[in-house]
Scaffold this active site. Sequence first.
Site, short mmCIF file in Angstrom:
data_model
loop_
_atom_site.label_atom_id
_atom_site.label_comp_id
_atom_site.label_asym_id
_atom_site.label_seq_id
_atom_site.Cartn_x
_atom_site.Cartn_y
_atom_site.Cartn_z
N ARG A 1 -2.51 -2.09 -3.61
CA ARG A 1 -3.72 -1.30 -3.42
C ARG A 1 -3.66 -0.12 -4.38
NH1 ARG A 1 -5.11 3.13 1.07
NH2 ARG A 1 -7.27 3.43 0.48
N GLU B 1 -8.09 -5.23 5.06
CA GLU B 1 -7.93 -4.91 3.64
C GLU B 1 -6.73 -5.63 3.04
OE1 GLU B 1 -8.59 -0.82 5.00
OE2 GLU B 1 -9.44 -0.42 3.03
N ARG C 1 -11.96 15.66 7.49
CA ARG C 1 -12.72 16.04 6.28
C ARG C 1 -14.15 16.43 6.64
NH1 ARG C 1 -11.23 10.64 3.17
NH2 ARG C 1 -9.02 10.66 3.69
N HIS D 1 -12.98 2.78 -0.17
CA HIS D 1 -12.99 1.72 0.85
C HIS D 1 -13.70 0.47 0.35
CE1 HIS D 1 -13.03 5.22 3.97
NE2 HIS D 1 -11.79 4.77 3.85
N ASN E 1 0.87 -1.17 0.00
CA ASN E 1 0.00 0.00 0.00
C ASN E 1 0.92 1.23 0.00
OD1 ASN E 1 -1.81 2.04 0.47
ND2 ASN E 1 -2.72 1.13 2.30
#
Length: 398
Positions: free
Chosen positions: A91, A385, A241, A180, A7
């Site tokens: 990823r 993940e 965010r 996601h 990743n």
Amino acid sequence: MNILVINCGSSSLKYQLIDSESEKVLAKGLCERIGIDNSAITHQPEGGEKKTEQINMPDHTVAVKLVIDKLTDKEVGVIGSLDEIGAVGHRIVHGGEKFASSVVITGEVLKQVEECNDLAPLHNPANLVGIHSCREVMPNVPMVGVFDTAFHQTMPKKAYMYGLPYEYYEKYKVRRYGFHGTSHDFVSKRAAEILGKDRKELKIIVCHLGNGASVSAVKNGESVDTSMGLTPLEGLIMGTRSGDMDPAIISFLADKEKLTAEEVINICNKKSGVLGLSGGISSDFRDLGQAAAQGDGMAKDALEAYAYRVGKYIGAYAAAMNGVDVIAFTAGIGENNIEVRGMIGEYIGFLGANINQEKNKVRGEEAILSDEGAKVTVMLIPTNEELAIARETARLVG
Ligand code: ADP
């Protein structure tokens, strides 16, 4: 087969070496501050000690070489040589409309990923750098790309279109993509497995609540809606965010504060969310929880606004699917934050769902949080993940 899962960010590279048969993590680690001063690698073999070393890493290729050195090291290594890595799973954040599933990486695929760079300028170029570096260091090892957006490519048009002039979709592919996806897919699959049901027969709402956070509606095994949009800025209030807001705020603030639109968006990405709402206390929910417990009103308000937004999305997605069988919580906050889960539980009673206070006292492990016999099963399912990427890689390469 041993799968190396990568990743890659602009200055970091996270890795895990996973045995695809036993699904055990053989080693994992992180390269930080690549291309900046004081770069460091943290490596941990299975069952061994986690060690951080400061080593100069001027670019990602050096970082990948270092990772291979660590994995094959006599003392902290877990394999004899590079030959014991069967495949690499990468990823990739944005696959646009080009990728509805994972792919074996070829020159053509790389070109198509590059064409999606515009849609994720902070993430995709970094992911590509990671792939190029790995190809340089391991030219004969097959590589697979697993996209954050792919799982949501099943969304119907009514869910992914913005109410904008159609030409912007045609010209620039401005639409909702969602992120996601690897986690929403993994968790909804696992929910069905735990319940001994076929995912194709269930309506599942997955709440992935980490620093970045999104909710998705998974109906009959497919994502039919999700809260993030063209970029990961839309939807929930997150750590830093803003999530959903009136787009007119951008020009309003640009005008008042003498900023460019880009600068305002930067504030929406990095200084907003619970960090902004709490008056700057923290983006970390542990700090906010502590501050709220000590009576800080702003921390309390930020947590309430956060839970309220998640509750509203759950309600919306129950309507989108015309019902819901399972609500699953995952990622850092979803897995660990008992208080926030409890607060979200206040909004789901009308669906026939609840979070039992006693059952909710659990962190980081699979659990059912709702009362026995409840119409809707509320679950805690830790996401993984890296394992999902390793499985996809083994499926395509194996
Ligand atoms: P990322 O999106 O960076 O992968 P994570 O899924 O790790 O984020 O989630 C980070 C969030 O999870 C932080 O706000 C952190 O406070 C929260 N979190 C992690 N562990 C705990 C815990 N034990 N109790 C409460 N919150 C936690």
